[in-house]
Design an enzyme around this catalytic site. Structure first.
Site, mmCIF file in Angstrom:
data_model
loop_
_atom_site.group_PDB
_atom_site.id
_atom_site.type_symbol
_atom_site.label_atom_id
_atom_site.label_comp_id
_atom_site.label_asym_id
_atom_site.label_seq_id
_atom_site.Cartn_x
_atom_site.Cartn_y
_atom_site.Cartn_z
ATOM 1 N N TYR A 73 -7.963 5.597 1.663
ATOM 2 C CA TYR A 73 -6.896 5.771 0.581
ATOM 3 C C TYR A 73 -6.619 7.361 0.386
ATOM 4 O O TYR A 73 -5.811 7.706 -0.145
ATOM 5 C CB TYR A 73 -7.857 5.399 -0.722
ATOM 6 C CG TYR A 73 -8.165 4.053 -0.519
ATOM 7 C CD1 TYR A 73 -6.878 3.189 -0.962
ATOM 8 C CD2 TYR A 73 -9.287 3.219 -0.171
ATOM 9 C CE1 TYR A 73 -7.196 1.642 -0.809
ATOM 10 C CE2 TYR A 73 -9.322 2.109 -0.152
ATOM 11 C CZ TYR A 73 -8.495 1.093 -0.313
ATOM 12 O OH TYR A 73 -8.546 -0.186 -0.229
ATOM 13 N N GLU A 74 -7.455 8.351 1.027
ATOM 14 C CA GLU A 74 -7.328 9.650 0.824
ATOM 15 C C GLU A 74 -5.898 10.108 1.574
ATOM 16 O O GLU A 74 -5.343 11.249 1.708
ATOM 17 C CB GLU A 74 -8.503 10.527 1.329
ATOM 18 C CG GLU A 74 -9.236 10.388 2.522
ATOM 19 C CD GLU A 74 -10.222 9.019 2.376
ATOM 20 O OE1 GLU A 74 -9.939 7.966 2.272
ATOM 21 O OE2 GLU A 74 -11.463 9.586 2.420
ATOM 22 N N ASP A 92 5.340 -5.268 7.092
ATOM 23 C CA ASP A 92 6.069 -6.301 7.453
ATOM 24 C C ASP A 92 6.186 -7.406 6.484
ATOM 25 O O ASP A 92 7.176 -8.226 6.583
ATOM 26 C CB ASP A 92 5.231 -6.661 8.641
ATOM 27 C CG ASP A 92 3.563 -6.755 8.548
ATOM 28 O OD1 ASP A 92 3.274 -6.295 7.540
ATOM 29 O OD2 ASP A 92 3.062 -7.331 9.534
ATOM 30 N N ASP A 93 5.188 -7.659 5.614
ATOM 31 C CA ASP A 93 4.920 -8.585 4.653
ATOM 32 C C ASP A 93 6.262 -8.579 3.844
ATOM 33 O O ASP A 93 7.070 -9.483 3.413
ATOM 34 C CB ASP A 93 3.667 -9.004 4.219
ATOM 35 C CG ASP A 93 2.800 -9.612 4.993
ATOM 36 O OD1 ASP A 93 3.048 -10.160 6.082
ATOM 37 O OD2 ASP A 93 1.376 -9.107 4.827
ATOM 38 N N LYS A 112 7.946 0.779 5.833
ATOM 39 C CA LYS A 112 6.801 1.605 5.243
ATOM 40 C C LYS A 112 5.378 1.090 5.570
ATOM 41 O O LYS A 112 5.431 -0.290 5.592
ATOM 42 C CB LYS A 112 7.009 1.677 3.644
ATOM 43 C CG LYS A 112 5.742 2.151 2.987
ATOM 44 C CD LYS A 112 5.106 1.066 1.974
ATOM 45 C CE LYS A 112 4.402 0.121 2.560
ATOM 46 N NZ LYS A 112 3.532 -0.817 1.725
ATOM 47 N N THR A 113 4.644 1.788 6.012
ATOM 48 C CA THR A 113 3.150 1.587 6.274
ATOM 49 C C THR A 113 2.522 2.691 7.087
ATOM 50 O O THR A 113 2.968 2.848 8.008
ATOM 51 C CB THR A 113 2.695 0.049 6.638
ATOM 52 O OG1 THR A 113 1.513 -0.056 6.606
ATOM 53 C CG2 THR A 113 3.365 -0.277 8.045
ATOM 54 N N ILE A 114 1.388 2.876 6.499
ATOM 55 C CA ILE A 114 0.747 4.039 7.203
ATOM 56 C C ILE A 114 0.003 3.258 8.530
ATOM 57 O O ILE A 114 -0.172 4.190 9.504
ATOM 58 C CB ILE A 114 -0.581 4.490 6.360
ATOM 59 C CG1 ILE A 114 -1.784 3.569 6.008
ATOM 60 C CG2 ILE A 114 -0.217 5.245 5.247
ATOM 61 C CD1 ILE A 114 -2.936 4.015 5.810
ATOM 62 N N ASP A 115 -0.207 2.218 8.491
ATOM 63 C CA ASP A 115 -0.570 1.283 9.756
ATOM 64 C C ASP A 115 0.226 1.541 10.763
ATOM 65 O O ASP A 115 -0.517 1.062 12.075
ATOM 66 C CB ASP A 115 -0.859 -0.365 9.142
ATOM 67 C CG ASP A 115 -1.647 -0.520 8.122
ATOM 68 O OD1 ASP A 115 -2.295 0.459 7.445
ATOM 69 O OD2 ASP A 115 -2.065 -1.487 7.759
ATOM 70 N N GLY A 172 1.013 -1.109 -0.031
ATOM 71 C CA GLY A 172 0.046 0.127 0.031
ATOM 72 C C GLY A 172 0.868 1.259 0.014
ATOM 73 O O GLY A 172 1.790 1.455 0.532
ATOM 74 N N ARG A 203 1.552 -5.800 -5.004
ATOM 75 C CA ARG A 203 1.434 -6.571 -3.750
ATOM 76 C C ARG A 203 1.869 -8.133 -4.333
ATOM 77 O O ARG A 203 1.596 -8.876 -3.515
ATOM 78 C CB ARG A 203 0.276 -6.622 -3.290
ATOM 79 C CG ARG A 203 -0.432 -5.385 -2.590
ATOM 80 C CD ARG A 203 -1.620 -5.755 -1.437
ATOM 81 N NE ARG A 203 -2.020 -4.579 -0.828
ATOM 82 C CZ ARG A 203 -1.450 -4.034 0.230
ATOM 83 N NH1 ARG A 203 -0.384 -4.578 0.572
ATOM 84 N NH2 ARG A 203 -2.040 -2.692 0.588
HETATM 85 P P1 FBP Z 1 0.522 -1.777 3.531
HETATM 86 O O1 FBP Z 1 0.340 -2.756 4.648
HETATM 87 O O2 FBP Z 1 0.986 -2.526 2.356
HETATM 88 O O3 FBP Z 1 1.291 -0.714 3.807
HETATM 89 O O4 FBP Z 1 -0.931 -1.473 3.365
HETATM 90 C C1 FBP Z 1 -1.793 -0.772 4.172
HETATM 91 C C2 FBP Z 1 -3.029 -0.654 3.796
HETATM 92 O O5 FBP Z 1 -3.350 0.789 3.607
HETATM 93 C C3 FBP Z 1 -3.985 -1.020 5.009
HETATM 94 O O6 FBP Z 1 -4.196 -0.020 5.956
HETATM 95 C C4 FBP Z 1 -5.262 -1.396 4.073
HETATM 96 O O7 FBP Z 1 -5.989 -2.304 4.773
HETATM 97 C C5 FBP Z 1 -4.686 -2.019 2.938
HETATM 98 O O8 FBP Z 1 -3.441 -1.352 2.670
HETATM 99 C C6 FBP Z 1 -5.515 -1.724 1.723
HETATM 100 O O9 FBP Z 1 -5.155 -2.525 0.528
HETATM 101 P P2 FBP Z 1 -5.371 -2.122 -1.202
HETATM 102 O O10 FBP Z 1 -4.765 -0.789 -1.369
HETATM 103 O O11 FBP Z 1 -4.821 -3.384 -1.407
HETATM 104 O O12 FBP Z 1 -6.986 -1.927 -1.044
#
Ligand code: FBP
Length: 547
Positions: free
Chosen positions: A420-421, A171-172, A198-201, A77, A141
């Site tokens: 997404y925003e 992490d993955d 990286k990850t916004i999460d 993501g 992905r």
């Molecule tokens: P990453 O773990 O790859 O950084 O992605 C995070 C994320 O934004 C999650 O918060 C969300 O559930 C998921 O990606 C949404 O995935 P997609 O962009 O495939 O719809």
């Protein structure tokens, strides 16, 4: 390409670097490391990359003019700051030796396997400095896990004379980076692999990684929007707003937004799991707050819901576990069936307890749980409308209470999903600087011969000058977990800690926020202006560092 006025001005921003990365750099090595758990298993699986020391950069007297071409991949993501990791990497690679080249593999790890790439040059990079998004080279992905993918990747690596690949991912993706590093090391191919967090999460963090990039900007973006909704809500005083926030598993995003905006309710999935709560418990809690506020004449409020909630409700979590195993074992027969036949198949194969849970879920939610895992085996929680599910159940509960004379009031709900925003917003100063420093660190790890490391930058609540850059062996963050029905080595995800300061700070105030109206309006991210505004870090980071 036409660009906005902000983009034009922002392109000139020079990200700040930690002192150790400002000139020539040398490496200081620490003691050998151990994985966080299952040490024997991880050591056996990663004999060439296990136990390596932590690395910290220090200023040096003379420069290392390493000759090296590098490949970079954006994985998973989007997260604000990815382009600045590439900028930092590019500038450092060229600083080491102007003849060095940087190649970007297109649309994620698949670009390496399929040999789709571009050369990144000063010219094509210029338009992307300090911008959000991953559109410079795209992301994907594709899971890098099979030997034939590693060997296909090697062909293009050899052709372009690439010394190292940098994988920017969560992490993955970093787990896969580690597997790739181990494979190339075992085969003695002389190709290094470096990861970037990286990850916004916000769930890729631990003793060594203070935060993953993108979390800062994404939570500030969502908090701005939540603050705006709170103000609208407090102006019209007629709606309850249910806001679902991204963050696949952990509730860090919801918690940070709650700390920034002080909503009436914020659910924290990890707490719901720890307290073994049911969906009905959650609904009764929210309905109780709605009824209390209605009795005070306040038929309005704001509820934050983490998108991963559903998986953390213990009964639903157990159902998902069994569905994962079922799909892993019988996915091929099942996937070709039509919608109704799939539901029937699942009901016939589930244990009695999980079957009962499955039957109580609205059909759309049940279907989403039994379908469409992403390539890493995750349920696609961002597609489940938890905010609607919960508000409908709250409405039903309030109707029942009205009939029983327990509630008097009006309940009208509005729904939002912020996800997404926030993922491609222009990076905050924090993310712009942090990412640039991560990119520089990655280049230095390569120049110093490291593989199987993740670039890190620490001490991030101090001024950038005092940030400490270096690297951590990825195996240090690993343990064994069940994925798609099998035990696999993976980086341990950081969930919200219920005994941690961020959660405790929230929990100490939430009853007041529920009863009173204590909204805070953070406003938009500022890129220029007083440092107290434009350089502030997240509350989570500050609270974690001052524990
Ligand atoms: P990453 O773990 O790859 O950084 O992605 C995070 C994320 O934004 C999650 O918060 C969300 O559930 C998921 O990606 C949404 O995935 P997609 O962009 O495939 O719809």
């Amino acid at each position: 390409m036409e660009i906005s006025a902000l983009q034009k001005e922002r392109a000139g921003y020079q990200p700040k670097l930690p002192k150790a990365l400002q000139g020539a750099v040398k490496v200081k090595e620490g003691a050998p490391t151990q994985s966080v758990d299952n040490q024997e298993d991880i050591k056996k699986l990663f004999p060439n990359t296990y136990g390596m020391p932590l690395v910290e950069f220090e200023p040096a007297d003379s420069a290392n003019n390493a000759k090296m071409n590098v490949g970079v991949i954006l994985s998973g993501g989007q997260a604000p700051g990815g382009h600045n990791v590439i900028s930092g990497l590019f500038d450092e690679v060229k600083k080491l030796n102007p003849d060095n080249r940087l190649y970007g593999f297109l649309m994620g790890p698949g670009g390496l396997v399929d040999h789709n790439y571009i050369e990144i040059t000063a010219e094509n990079l210029q338009a992307y400095r300090n911008t959000g998004g991953f559109d410079m080279i795209g992301s994907g992905r594709t899971k890098l896990e099979k030997e034939d993918q590693f060997e296909k990747g090697l062909e293009i690596i050899k052709k372009l004379d690439i010394k190292a690949v940098v994988i920017i991912g969560g992490d993955d993706s970093n787990t896969n980076a580690c597997v790739l590093a181990e494979y190339y090391a075992a085969k003695q191919y002389g190709v290094q692999v470096i990861g970037c967090p990286k990850t916004i999460d916000g769930d890729l963090k631990n003793d060594q990684i203070e935060t993953s990039f993108g979390f800062d900007t994404a939570t500030k973006t969502y908090s701005e929007l939540i603050g705006n909704i709170e103000r609208d809500c407090n102006s019209a005083r007629k709606y309850w707003h249910f806001v679902k926030l991204m963050g696949r598993s952990a509730s860090h995003i919801a918690l940070e937004c709650a700390l920034q905006t002080q909503p009436n309710i914020c659910l924290i999935s990890e707490e719901i799991q720890a307290k073994d709560q049911t969906l009905n418990d959650i609904v009764e809690y929210i309905a109780g707050v709605v009824a209390y506020r209605a009795a005070q004449g306040n038929n309005f409020g704001v509820v934050l819901i983490p998108e991963g909630l559903i998986e953390f409700i213990p009964a639903i979590g157990r159902l998902i576990q069994e569905l994962n195993d079922l799909l892993a074992a019988h996915g091929a027969d099942y996937m070709n069936l039509d919608k109704d036949a799939q539901r029937k198949y699942i009901l016939e194969h589930l244990s009695a307890e999980n079957k009962a849970t499955f039957e109580t879920l609205p059909e759309g939610v049940a279907r989403q749980l039994s379908l469409d895992r992403d390539p890493h085996g995750n349920v696609q929680v961002s597609l489940i409308e938890t905010e609607k599910l919960i508000s409908e159940m709250v409405a039903a509960k309030l109707d029942q209470w009205k009939k029983e004379g327990k509630y008097e009031g009006k309940f009208a709900a509005q729904h939002h999903f912020f996800g997404y925003e926030g993922r491609c917003a222009a990076p905050s100063n924090f993310d712009a600087d942090y990412c640039y420093a991560l990119g520089s660190s990655a280049a230095q790890l390569i120049a110093n011969g490291k593989t199987g490391y993740m670039a890190i930058v620490k001490n991030t609540t101090a001024g950038t000058d005092q940030w400490k850059a270096g690297g951590v062996p990825i195996t240090m963050m690993m343990n064994m977990e069940k994925r798609n029905g099998e035990m696999k080595p993976v980086i341990r995800k950081a969930l919200v800690e219920l005994d941690g300061t961020p959660f405790k700070t929230f929990a100490a105030q939430r009853d007041k926020w529920a009863k009173e109206t204590c909204y805070v309006y953070p406003g938009p991210i500022q890129y220029w202006g007083p440092s107290s505004v434009c350089d502030q870090t997240t509350k989570t980071l500050v609270l974690e560092q001052t524990k």
